[in-house]
Scaffold this active site. Sequence first.
Site, PDB file in Angstrom:
ATOM      1  N   ASP A 159       0.845  -1.190   0.000  1.00  0.00           N
ATOM      2  CA  ASP A 159       0.000   0.000   0.000  1.00  0.00           C
ATOM      3  C   ASP A 159       0.879   1.238   0.000  1.00  0.00           C
ATOM      4  OD1 ASP A 159      -2.963   0.806   0.266  1.00  0.00           O
ATOM      5  OD2 ASP A 159      -1.942   2.135   1.671  1.00  0.00           O
ATOM      6  N   GLN A 160       0.293   2.330  -0.462  1.00  0.00           N
ATOM      7  CA  GLN A 160       1.004   3.608  -0.487  1.00  0.00           C
ATOM      8  C   GLN A 160       0.084   4.711   0.010  1.00  0.00           C
ATOM      9  OE1 GLN A 160       2.049   5.651  -4.322  1.00  0.00           O
ATOM     10  NE2 GLN A 160       4.142   5.344  -3.605  1.00  0.00           N
TER      11      GLN A 160
END
Length: 201
Positions: free
Chosen positions: A78-79
Amino acid sequence: MSVAPKLVLASGSRTRAAMLEQAGVPAILDRPLVDEDEVKAAGRAEGVPADAVAEALAELKAQRITRRHPGALVVGADQMLDCEGRWFDKPADRAAARAQLLDLRGQTHQLVSCAVVVRDGERMWHKTDSARLTMRNFSEAFLDDYLDRVGDDVLHSVGAYQLEGLGAQLFHRVEGDFFTILGLPLLPLLGFLRVHGVGRE
């Protein structure tokens, strides 16, 4: 001769899949059903920092599909984009992308990328890394031309840009690992995978 474990990417991200493929460790893509907005809202309400939310989402994605792939190494990623405490998501349309880029114009923001590896429900490894990016004070005419040229690609990233393409024109300064900016702490992940029989020592 031992058989390398299957590698699964718990994502629908074309960019992350391409990074692994180009590094010689192609992964099966299996996109999990995760309500990211709910997790982020809970994180905001509880005062959780962006890096902890990225880690929670990465693990949640991996755990969601690990049962479908017994024995496989499942990578969740995830970012998060944080600009002075404000979190940005992937824009829903061109108008949202334009508004977002105007908000980020002339500002320094942080991109936090996290990867978590799970096998058979057991968390084996994780890595979180961040980068700092400063947008230049571009004109609205430039912005509109940029949006015309990149089209729907602006909808595929939290910052409404791809640094590996025309998005580079938006920036004055970039500090941090290139792969982290693309959405995956790739080099540490490759090191972990080599130890576990994926890729060459």
